[in-house]
Design an enzyme around this catalytic site. Structure first.
Site, PDB file in Angstrom:
ATOM      1  N   GLY A   1       7.951   7.033  -3.499  1.00  0.00           N
ATOM      2  CA  GLY A   1       8.743   6.945  -2.271  1.00  0.00           C
ATOM      3  C   GLY A   1       9.188   5.553  -1.886  1.00  0.00           C
TER       4      GLY A   1
ATOM      5  CB  SER B   1       8.283   7.460  11.794  1.00  0.00           C
ATOM      6  OG  SER B   1       9.018   8.661  11.871  1.00  0.00           O
TER       7      SER B   1
ATOM      8  CE1 TYR C   1       4.324  10.530   9.228  1.00  0.00           C
ATOM      9  CE2 TYR C   1       6.126  10.910  10.768  1.00  0.00           C
ATOM     10  CZ  TYR C   1       5.624  10.283   9.640  1.00  0.00           C
ATOM     11  OH  TYR C   1       6.411   9.418   8.929  1.00  0.00           O
TER      12      TYR C   1
ATOM     13  CB  THR D   1      -0.941   0.031   1.215  1.00  0.00           C
ATOM     14  OG1 THR D   1      -0.183   0.208   2.417  1.00  0.00           O
ATOM     15  CG2 THR D   1      -1.759  -1.259   1.305  1.00  0.00           C
ATOM     16  N   GLY D   2       0.434   2.286  -0.668  1.00  0.00           N
ATOM     17  CA  GLY D   2       1.292   3.454  -0.827  1.00  0.00           C
ATOM     18  C   GLY D   2       2.501   3.119  -1.665  1.00  0.00           C
ATOM     19  N   GLY D   3       2.262   2.368  -2.758  1.00  0.00           N
ATOM     20  CA  GLY D   3       3.371   1.884  -3.567  1.00  0.00           C
ATOM     21  C   GLY D   3       3.648   2.659  -4.831  1.00  0.00           C
TER      22      GLY D   3
END
Length: 252
Positions: A22, A142, A155, A17-19
């Site tokens: 970045g 993160s 975040y 996902t989010g591929g």
């Protein structure tokens, strides 16, 4: 390389996902180049089309919003139709917003927590039935889990939630022989900062961040991609862990 029978990930089926950009795209490229079949998601069709071209015939690109449970349900159906079962899931979709604590609004806070924590939770829930025994799930956390950094408190909270989720889901999915780990990037040069703030402010912020990283440089997306591939496939005696890729920023 995709037809090379000795490719490292030949026959493996992976969802990212989010591929479309970045870290997600770098990971998709690494795996596809080594023979894996990869399904990537993203919200912007143009970026998905561009990513699909870069990845070649081993990739499927699906428009899907990580914040929408309806989209996540539809994604699970699409993955089942395309792949049947999968061998790895990289839950990478996420957003960053640079807002001082005093200026944070409920709207931005809710957006961050919805995309970065709620979306990943239900993505794993809906796709877990498709994961083969021995599969690896990787979540993107993160350095902000453990280091207080101004401007990104909400975040950071969303990523800390993911760190906790990694442990909980690792325990709950153990009976199905599914491992769940997290990759924790420090500052990686993906271009996201330039898209989130004016150019001069971005450069000034990046220089300040460089000085705070023990290695005195930003990471490359490929350095994260290699860690994701390791956690997804090779770290067979590891679950519930967080792997830092941060130039030493959270460690020394």
């Amino acid at each position: 390389m995709e037809n090379n029978p000795v490719s490292k990930y030949a026959g493996k089926k992976v969802v990212i996902t989010g591929g479309s950009s970045g870290l997600g795209l770098a990971t998709a490229k690494l795996l596809a180049d080594e023979g894996a079949r990869v399904l990537i998601t993203g919200r912007a069709q143009a970026k998905l089309d561009s990513a699909r071209e870069q990845l070649g015939n081993n990739a499927v690109a699906v428009q899907s919003d990580a914040a929408s449970l309806t989209d996540i349900d539809e994604l699970a159906d699409r993955v089942k139709a395309e792949f049947g079962t999968i061998d790895a899931l990289f839950v990478n979709a996420g957003i960053t917003r640079f807002v001082p604590f005093e200026s944070m609004t409920e709207e931005v806070y809710d957006e961050l927590l919805t995309v970065n924590a709620k979306g990943p939770y239900f993505t794993v829930q809906k796709l877990a039935p498709l994961l083969n025994a021995g599969s690896g799930v990787v979540l993107t956390t993160s350095i902000t889990n453990v280091v207080g950094i101004p401007m990104i408190s909400a975040y950071a909270s969303s990523k800390a939630a993911l760190r906790s989720m990694t442990r909980s889901l690792a325990r709950e999915l153990l009976p199905r022989k599914i491992r769940v780990n997290a990759v924790s990037p420090g500052p990686i040069d993906t271009g996201i900062m330039e898209k989130s703030m004016p150019k001069e402010a971005a450069e000034q912020t990046k220089e300040q961040m460089r000085q705070q990283i023990p290695m005195l440089r930003f990471g490359d997306p490929l350095e994260v991609a290699k860690a994701v591939a390791f956690l997804a496939f090779d770290a067979t005696y590891t679950t519930g862990a967080e792997f830092p890729v941060d130039g030493g920023g959270s460690q020394i």
